[in-house]
Motif scaffolding. Structure first.
Motif, PDB file in Angstrom:
ATOM      1  N   ALA A 101       0.824  -1.213   0.000  1.00 28.80           N
ATOM      2  CA  ALA A 101       0.000   0.000   0.000  1.00 28.80           C
ATOM      3  C   ALA A 101       0.854   1.257   0.000  1.00 28.80           C
ATOM      4  CB  ALA A 101      -0.936   0.006   1.205  1.00 28.80           C
ATOM      5  N   TYR A 102       1.888   1.307   0.832  1.00 30.26           N
ATOM      6  CA  TYR A 102       2.676   2.545   0.894  1.00 30.26           C
ATOM      7  C   TYR A 102       3.830   2.585  -0.096  1.00 30.26           C
ATOM      8  CZ  TYR A 102       5.781   0.127   4.244  1.00 30.26           C
ATOM      9  OH  TYR A 102       6.619  -0.748   4.868  1.00 30.26           O
ATOM     10  N   SER A 103       4.067   1.479  -0.800  1.00 30.01           N
ATOM     11  CA  SER A 103       5.093   1.518  -1.842  1.00 30.01           C
ATOM     12  C   SER A 103       4.476   1.577  -3.241  1.00 30.01           C
ATOM     13  CB  SER A 103       6.032   0.313  -1.727  1.00 30.01           C
ATOM     14  OG  SER A 103       5.323  -0.891  -1.931  1.00 30.01           O
ATOM     15  N   HIS A 104       3.164   1.718  -3.294  1.00 28.57           N
ATOM     16  CA  HIS A 104       2.455   1.897  -4.566  1.00 28.57           C
ATOM     17  C   HIS A 104       2.962   3.195  -5.206  1.00 28.57           C
ATOM     18  CE1 HIS A 104      -0.932   2.893  -7.207  1.00 28.57           C
ATOM     19  NE2 HIS A 104      -1.176   1.593  -7.217  1.00 28.57           N
ATOM     20  N   PRO A 105       3.167   3.226  -6.524  1.00 29.20           N
ATOM     21  CA  PRO A 105       3.723   4.435  -7.165  1.00 29.20           C
ATOM     22  C   PRO A 105       2.972   5.725  -6.831  1.00 29.20           C
ATOM     23  CG  PRO A 105       3.704   2.627  -8.728  1.00 29.20           C
ATOM     24  CD  PRO A 105       2.997   2.130  -7.497  1.00 29.20           C
ATOM     25  N   GLU A 106       1.645   5.682  -6.780  1.00 28.97           N
ATOM     26  CA  GLU A 106       0.892   6.907  -6.443  1.00 28.97           C
ATOM     27  C   GLU A 106       1.120   7.309  -4.990  1.00 28.97           C
ATOM     28  OE1 GLU A 106      -3.156   7.531  -8.522  1.00 28.97           O
ATOM     29  OE2 GLU A 106      -2.947   5.362  -8.215  1.00 28.97           O
ATOM     30  N   ALA A 107       1.274   6.319  -4.103  1.00 27.64           N
ATOM     31  CA  ALA A 107       1.541   6.617  -2.698  1.00 27.64           C
ATOM     32  C   ALA A 107       2.924   7.249  -2.543  1.00 27.64           C
ATOM     33  CB  ALA A 107       1.428   5.354  -1.857  1.00 27.64           C
ATOM     34  N   LEU A 108       3.883   6.746  -3.288  1.00 24.16           N
ATOM     35  CA  LEU A 108       5.229   7.319  -3.229  1.00 24.16           C
ATOM     36  C   LEU A 108       5.225   8.774  -3.690  1.00 24.16           C
ATOM     37  CD1 LEU A 108       7.265   4.299  -4.663  1.00 24.16           C
ATOM     38  CD2 LEU A 108       7.081   5.006  -2.262  1.00 24.16           C
ATOM     39  N   GLU A 109       4.462   9.045  -4.731  1.00 24.57           N
ATOM     40  CA  GLU A 109       4.345  10.412  -5.242  1.00 24.57           C
ATOM     41  C   GLU A 109       3.675  11.324  -4.213  1.00 24.57           C
ATOM     42  OE1 GLU A 109       1.792  12.521  -8.760  1.00 24.57           O
ATOM     43  OE2 GLU A 109       2.812  10.654  -9.278  1.00 24.57           O
ATOM     44  N   LEU A 110       2.603  10.816  -3.583  1.00 25.75           N
ATOM     45  CA  LEU A 110       1.892  11.607  -2.578  1.00 25.75           C
ATOM     46  C   LEU A 110       2.773  11.861  -1.358  1.00 25.75           C
ATOM     47  CD1 LEU A 110      -0.755  13.009  -1.780  1.00 25.75           C
ATOM     48  CD2 LEU A 110      -1.518  10.800  -0.849  1.00 25.75           C
ATOM     49  N   ALA A 111       3.524  10.855  -0.934  1.00 26.65           N
ATOM     50  CA  ALA A 111       4.420  11.029   0.212  1.00 26.65           C
ATOM     51  C   ALA A 111       5.427  12.134  -0.061  1.00 26.65           C
ATOM     52  CB  ALA A 111       5.136   9.710   0.519  1.00 26.65           C
ATOM     53  N   LYS A 112       5.983  12.135  -1.253  1.00 24.65           N
ATOM     54  CA  LYS A 112       6.951  13.171  -1.625  1.00 24.65           C
ATOM     55  C   LYS A 112       6.291  14.548  -1.585  1.00 24.65           C
ATOM     56  CE  LYS A 112      10.325  14.285  -5.197  1.00 24.65           C
ATOM     57  NZ  LYS A 112      10.920  13.878  -6.473  1.00 24.65           N
ATOM     58  N   LYS A 113       5.073  14.651  -2.136  1.00 21.66           N
ATOM     59  CA  LYS A 113       4.335  15.912  -2.155  1.00 21.66           C
ATOM     60  C   LYS A 113       4.074  16.430  -0.734  1.00 21.66           C
ATOM     61  CE  LYS A 113      -0.281  17.620  -3.313  1.00 21.66           C
ATOM     62  NZ  LYS A 113      -1.605  17.227  -3.809  1.00 21.66           N
ATOM     63  N   LYS A 114       3.826  15.507   0.196  1.00 23.56           N
ATOM     64  CA  LYS A 114       3.503  15.883   1.577  1.00 23.56           C
ATOM     65  C   LYS A 114       4.740  16.043   2.455  1.00 23.56           C
ATOM     66  CE  LYS A 114      -0.937  15.588   0.858  1.00 23.56           C
ATOM     67  NZ  LYS A 114      -1.851  16.699   0.998  1.00 23.56           N
ATOM     68  N   GLY A 115       5.921  15.764   1.898  1.00 19.67           N
ATOM     69  CA  GLY A 115       7.145  15.882   2.679  1.00 19.67           C
ATOM     70  C   GLY A 115       7.282  14.786   3.722  1.00 19.67           C
ATOM     71  N   LEU A 116       6.785  13.598   3.396  1.00 14.79           N
ATOM     72  CA  LEU A 116       6.822  12.472   4.321  1.00 14.79           C
ATOM     73  C   LEU A 116       7.510  11.284   3.678  1.00 14.79           C
ATOM     74  CD1 LEU A 116       3.113  12.593   5.550  1.00 14.79           C
ATOM     75  CD2 LEU A 116       5.131  13.148   6.918  1.00 14.79           C
ATOM     76  N   SER A 117       8.009  10.406   4.507  1.00 12.80           N
ATOM     77  CA  SER A 117       8.458   9.116   3.999  1.00 12.80           C
ATOM     78  C   SER A 117       7.203   8.318   3.642  1.00 12.80           C
ATOM     79  CB  SER A 117       9.253   8.370   5.075  1.00 12.80           C
ATOM     80  OG  SER A 117       8.401   7.994   6.146  1.00 12.80           O
ATOM     81  N   PRO A 118       7.318   7.317   2.794  1.00 16.81           N
ATOM     82  CA  PRO A 118       6.145   6.484   2.500  1.00 16.81           C
ATOM     83  C   PRO A 118       5.553   5.857   3.767  1.00 16.81           C
ATOM     84  CG  PRO A 118       7.881   6.054   0.926  1.00 16.81           C
ATOM     85  CD  PRO A 118       8.472   6.937   1.982  1.00 16.81           C
ATOM     86  N   GLU A 119       6.421   5.451   4.673  1.00 18.99           N
ATOM     87  CA  GLU A 119       5.951   4.862   5.928  1.00 18.99           C
ATOM     88  C   GLU A 119       5.206   5.902   6.770  1.00 18.99           C
ATOM     89  OE1 GLU A 119       9.553   2.670   4.447  1.00 18.99           O
ATOM     90  OE2 GLU A 119       9.101   4.783   4.780  1.00 18.99           O
ATOM     91  N   GLY A 120       5.729   7.121   6.797  1.00 15.39           N
ATOM     92  CA  GLY A 120       5.055   8.199   7.526  1.00 15.39           C
ATOM     93  C   GLY A 120       3.692   8.494   6.942  1.00 15.39           C
TER      94      GLY A 120
END
Length: 123
Positions: A40-59
């Motif tokens: 779930a958190y390593s899904h490409p869209e999740a990775l993009e969203l994490a970057k946008k939010k300034g978070l790690s994927p796990e965060g």
């Protein structure tokens, strides 16, 4: 009152249990939260969203869980990860909404593989 359970797909991410907990003022604490939901958190869209939010994927995944009313247990022994998690909690406690709308939540939720992951949000 606390329910502590593994948060993973084989249990349907405990949708019914979490709903019961919310209705009965019981805290739902998840463990195995990151290890069991890596897809779930390593899904490409999740990775993009994490970057946008300034978070790690796990965060981002922890923020998702907290937005659902889950208190994820953190078993990290890595100081960097602990500091990231504390920074995330401080952002949330200060009133920041990590997810702007249900579409952003859906990026993570739909990647879980549990069709009714958002039952609590819909009530």
């Amino acid at each position: 009152k606390v329910v502590e359970n593994r948060f993973y797909s084989d249990s349907g991410h405990d949708v019914e249990i979490r709903s019961f907990c919310e209705k009965n003022d019981i805290e739902y604490q998840s463990f195995w939260t990151l290890a069991a939901n890596r897809d779930a958190y390593s899904h490409p869209e999740a990775l993009e969203l994490a970057k946008k939010k300034g978070l790690s994927p796990e965060g981002l995944f922890y923020a998702f869980c907290m937005a659902l009313g889950i208190s994820p247990m953190n078993g990290s022994t890595n100081e960097v990860h602990m500091k990231e998690d504390i920074a995330l909690m401080n952002r949330i406690r200060s009133g920041e909404k990590i997810f702007e709308d249900s579409n952003e939540m859906g990026i993570i939720g739909n990647a879980l593989g549990t069709s009714n992951w958002n039952t609590i949000l819909d009530e």
